[in-house]
Design an enzyme around this catalytic site. Sequence first.
Site, PDB file in Angstrom:
ATOM      1  N   LEU A   1       0.743  -0.971   0.057  1.00 17.14           N
ATOM      2  CA  LEU A   1       0.182  -0.087  -0.180  1.00 17.14           C
ATOM      3  C   LEU A   1       1.062   1.296  -0.023  1.00 17.14           C
ATOM      4  O   LEU A   1       0.420   2.662  -0.199  1.00 17.14           O
ATOM      5  CB  LEU A   1      -0.859  -0.194   1.451  1.00 17.14           C
ATOM      6  N   ARG A   2       2.163   1.051   0.090  1.00 13.72           N
ATOM      7  CA  ARG A   2       3.216   2.096  -0.054  1.00 13.72           C
ATOM      8  C   ARG A   2       3.083   3.292   1.186  1.00 13.72           C
ATOM      9  O   ARG A   2       3.908   4.185   1.249  1.00 13.72           O
ATOM     10  CB  ARG A   2       3.228   2.946  -1.189  1.00 13.72           C
TER      11      ARG A   2
ATOM     12  N   HIS B   1       9.913 -15.697   0.964  1.00 18.79           N
ATOM     13  CA  HIS B   1      10.280 -15.472  -0.273  1.00 18.79           C
ATOM     14  C   HIS B   1      11.490 -16.055  -0.679  1.00 18.79           C
ATOM     15  O   HIS B   1      12.517 -15.407  -0.439  1.00 18.79           O
ATOM     16  CB  HIS B   1      10.218 -13.822  -0.492  1.00 18.79           C
TER      17      HIS B   1
ATOM     18  N   ASP C   1      -0.020  -9.633  -5.521  1.00 23.51           N
ATOM     19  CA  ASP C   1       1.327  -8.987  -4.958  1.00 23.51           C
ATOM     20  C   ASP C   1       1.288  -7.647  -5.835  1.00 23.51           C
ATOM     21  O   ASP C   1       2.245  -7.014  -6.374  1.00 23.51           O
ATOM     22  CB  ASP C   1       2.364  -9.816  -6.072  1.00 23.51           C
TER      23      ASP C   1
ATOM     24  N   HIS D   1       3.558   1.801  -8.496  1.00 23.95           N
ATOM     25  CA  HIS D   1       4.823   2.709  -8.667  1.00 23.95           C
ATOM     26  C   HIS D   1       4.233   3.974  -9.393  1.00 23.95           C
ATOM     27  O   HIS D   1       3.316   3.861 -10.235  1.00 23.95           O
ATOM     28  CB  HIS D   1       5.747   1.885  -9.713  1.00 23.95           C
TER      29      HIS D   1
END
Lengths: 433, 329
Positions: free
Chosen positions: A67-68, A183, A309, A313
Amino acid sequence: MSSAIAVKGGRLIDPANGVDGEHDLYIDADGFVAGIGQAPAGFVAERTIDATGLVVCPGLVDLRARLREPGLEHKATLESELKAAVAGGITTLCCPPDTRPVIDTPAMAQMIQSRAWRFGYAFVHPLGALTRDLEGKQLTDMEALDEAGCVAFTNALAPVIDTLVMRRAMEYAATFDLVVFLHSEDPWLRANGCCHEGEVAARLGLPAIPEAAETVAVARDLALIDQTGVRAHFCGLSTARAVEMIAEAQRRGLPVTADVTAHHLHLTEDDIGDFNTQCHVQPPLRSRRDREALRRGLVGGVIGAICSDHQPHEPDAKLAPFSESEPGISGLETLLPLTLRLVHEGLLTLPEAIALLTHKPADILGLESGRLNVGATADVCIFDPAERWRLTEDRLVSRGHNTPFLGAEFQGRVRYTLVGGRLVYEADVPAGG
Amino acid sequence: MTQLQFDENGKLKHFLTIEGLSRRTILQILDTAKSFISVGQREIKKVPLLRGRTVVNLFFEASTRTRTTFEIAAKRLSADVINLNIATSSTNKGETLLDTVRNLEAMHTDLFVVRHNRSGAAHLIAAHVPPHVHIINAGDGSHAHPTQAMLDMFTIREHKGDFEPLKVAIVGDILHSRVARSQIHALRTLGVAEIRVVAPRTLLPTGVESLGVVPYYDMRAGLEGVDVVMMLRLQRERMTGALIPSPQEYFNLYGLTPDKLRYAKPDAIVLHPGPMNRGLEIDSAVADGPQSVILPQVTNGIAVRMAIMALILGGSADNARGRRAEDAA
């Protein structure tokens, strides 16, 4: 407080409860499912949604969406991305800890949840950092983070290089029966790679990431899971061999689950074409053979969830030479359409596809979301399975317009999304409009 | 594959990679270059083909030979030339790259000759310049160095004539070589009989066969019966990455010595894109020997780059030749 809603005439698909048929759905003013098929006694709908021709299913559960916020608000904000989530039919999502600052304290975990709560769109469950500042050195206060609402623990894309630290992290998590998200990618084999080591890298001269970057790390992590007994979930598998390894571990009875991103089920290294930075993702898009194995893993049950995922940006992040562009796809709004595409291609039935987006990911997290039995929280996604539409920039709600699917045609579009019985999203234009 | 370098009429607008060029286009460039060779031999080495045009050599990575030959080529075509060497580092972001180009394009540049250390940089720029601006790729990362491959083809043609019967060996660091990738595309398009790549597996990309070449790990076997030996430069920094054990071992196994060259055909020619590491990938006895065409490569590089600039900026190559003939008359 919401108002009582009746959803009438739709095809209700609730895979967790084996429901698939024309059933009306009644939601009470407290935001819970009050009745299915028949209205409970004395039910008065303040609003009725005509779902004729539409599919009514549990709201989607997304295991990973960035969600930044905080720290990268030039890319997106909680508000912008939570709006995008509900526009995509997602009502519950997990936020990885690689925010700035990192989610490694209870205060950070609570702050994100309370801010998300204030906007009132989708539910946000933070994933707590496995190590402090994701440095791979010192464990976080996992029990306190668990208390503060973290549903699982992960080092996100930052590798835990020190195997002993990883072992300790798993042991500690296992002590409290916490889930660890992995990951798995060997940082040495990854090196400065930015795409799959295969024909496309050979042709374009791009620094490449071999298949072994994934398999070596999965093997290490499986050995540690075997020894520690921790409940572990592998995030975003990309290779055929890793799917085999996880399948084998599951056969041996290890407590492991796995997910795949929606884009890895559709794209391959070939989609990079001539340096299309929208196809720069981590882990990389791999060969056709790998993609087919991921699809088989989904059908066979080795892979238990599809996630977005989501990584929004700003445009500049992708306006760079391929290896210098930032990896990631803005995926919230294509999660359902890309999964429905698997149904159209004959890979999954519609209830199977919905299960992979709802109760199955919820089960991985140990959440009760993703199902619509009487008494459940009324998180609902209502979509038109027939509507054809084209993904364009002006249609995207997310601040991130970075998706290789711009211009793609999809069938199936979200019409209404309800979170806790409240209508939080309604498509402006009805089908064909 | 690459449609970016053609305009809507199929005319070559940018020169980014050999991949996707037709055999006809490649031969057309070689023919035009041939006609430009004489310009360099005249007392007044100039034709007015690009008079009034502005060419910017935009080098984000150090280069002497390539930049100089581009500069000479542009000047011989009467263009105004500006050289910009922009120190770059791995932390330099693409925004800076595009911003740099946008600033220069605001000064009414017609052609950018771009070298950058990242694969795809020239494609990125070509995709973001206005329609009247042209791009020539002078080397992008490990991806392509198409003008180098063209001058290599020119040199091979001068010495060997037809391409079809030729067996060619490319030797050295294929993995990191933009020159090798462009040579392979050019040789395939021109229809040579066989392309071999000779290197240890650490210096070959995984899936190299998909490029249409046959890998050889033994240099003598790889050179057996070939007509052309194309050596590659081994970057000094490869010594540190566990790619090869030592310069001595590399020279012993993959350095081109007179002994190894004897496995090729007696009239085989030896090319090298320069700068050479004597005693590492090539023995001086070969570099300076009778089979070496390394210096003619440099001379040919000017004519080939003139031909490419003329083709891109000055209309069709036929047109370019015509205008040159008028000038000579």
